[in-house]
Design a protein around this motif. Sequence first.
Motif, short mmCIF file in Angstrom:
data_model
loop_
_atom_site.label_atom_id
_atom_site.label_comp_id
_atom_site.label_asym_id
_atom_site.label_seq_id
_atom_site.Cartn_x
_atom_site.Cartn_y
_atom_site.Cartn_z
N LEU A 1 11.60 -9.50 26.58
CA LEU A 1 11.64 -7.99 26.57
C LEU A 1 12.89 -7.34 26.21
CD1 LEU A 1 10.45 -9.13 30.64
CD2 LEU A 1 9.98 -7.33 28.99
N ASP A 2 14.46 -8.99 26.42
CA ASP A 2 15.13 -8.35 26.10
C ASP A 2 15.20 -8.08 24.83
OD1 ASP A 2 16.57 -8.36 28.46
OD2 ASP A 2 17.40 -9.86 28.35
N LEU B 1 16.77 7.10 28.24
CA LEU B 1 17.81 6.24 28.80
C LEU B 1 19.03 6.60 29.18
CD1 LEU B 1 17.07 2.54 26.13
CD2 LEU B 1 16.20 2.91 28.49
N PHE C 1 15.39 7.35 22.53
CA PHE C 1 15.62 6.67 23.29
C PHE C 1 16.63 7.47 24.22
CE2 PHE C 1 15.34 2.92 20.20
CZ PHE C 1 14.27 1.87 20.89
N PHE D 1 12.91 2.54 34.64
CA PHE D 1 13.92 3.48 33.87
C PHE D 1 13.68 5.18 33.90
CE2 PHE D 1 16.22 -1.22 32.86
CZ PHE D 1 17.51 -0.59 33.06
N TYR E 1 16.71 -0.72 20.08
CA TYR E 1 17.20 -0.09 19.88
C TYR E 1 17.71 -0.20 19.27
CZ TYR E 1 20.88 3.01 21.94
OH TYR E 1 21.48 3.94 21.88
N LEU F 1 10.12 0.27 31.99
CA LEU F 1 10.89 0.95 31.54
C LEU F 1 10.61 2.59 32.80
CD1 LEU F 1 8.52 0.83 28.29
CD2 LEU F 1 10.94 0.82 28.62
N ALA G 1 14.25 -4.70 24.05
CA ALA G 1 14.96 -3.42 24.39
C ALA G 1 15.99 -3.28 23.38
CB ALA G 1 15.38 -4.24 25.91
N PHE G 2 16.13 -4.97 22.55
CA PHE G 2 18.20 -4.82 21.96
C PHE G 2 17.72 -4.77 20.56
CE2 PHE G 2 20.35 -8.67 25.30
CZ PHE G 2 19.88 -8.10 26.09
N GLY H 1 7.08 -5.12 31.50
CA GLY H 1 7.62 -4.11 31.03
C GLY H 1 7.07 -2.90 31.11
N PRO I 1 21.49 -0.60 24.66
CA PRO I 1 21.31 -2.20 24.64
C PRO I 1 22.29 -2.61 23.64
CG PRO I 1 19.16 -0.80 25.18
CD PRO I 1 20.29 0.11 24.98
#
Length: 256
Positions: free
Chosen positions: A237-238, A256, A253, A127, A245, A124, A241-242, A120, A141
Amino acid sequence: MTTDLAAPTRHRTLRIEVLLVLGVSLGQSAVYSLVTIIARLTADRPLSQQTATLNPSQSSRPWLDLTYQLLGIGFALVPVLLAVHLLSRDPGDARGLLGLDARRPGADLARGAGLAALVGLPGLGLFWLAARLGINATVVPAALPHLWWAVPVLILSAAQNAILEEVVVVGYLVTRLRELAWRCWPAVAASAVLRGSYHLYQGIGAFVGNAVLGVIFALFFLRTRRVLPLVIAHTLLDVVAFVGYAALPRSWFDWL
């Protein structure tokens, strides 16, 4: 003599099967992603000024939007069922073969959480570096309306992504490639490159980051023969993120 003739026939059948399974799932996504990144790189605006939205709204009418979201999640899992079905027919016991059973729930959960923590933070960092270098589009996301069903749908979307990718790209693909007499590293590389390829629409950095993740996950599967911890790690992880966000201020963010 019968065995000698049967082996090439079976290999040809398996090669066709693999191409068909990928053709209706993430192989198709990889082709579209390749076209998308070419379009992005040849556009008037730099890649860093373009946007890649992962969970967009499908309709201005909330209940219709929810219906589309749930249908998309459900149908996206059909290739998973197909892959499991094919493995159940040959060689059999697909859930045991892939490590999708519930024999070790505690160990699977601990390994999944550990993998999520392991990849994780470096993820990041990658990214952030890709954003600074301008080799990624701006990733959004989640772009769902602020309604009661948004967070549950984002969690379901995270689980769907995880199940589809880890079962098909790691469990199914690596298993079939090994049955086709591929050596360990070529099988790992094929899985990793495919994972990176269907993330190309986000940018070159996303390809590299996901390919590295693909190597780690494929090696884990070859060592443990269990895909469930990978599904758990990917889901965690998703979800972070989802949902993160969607719930946190947008200013957090900007990187990103």
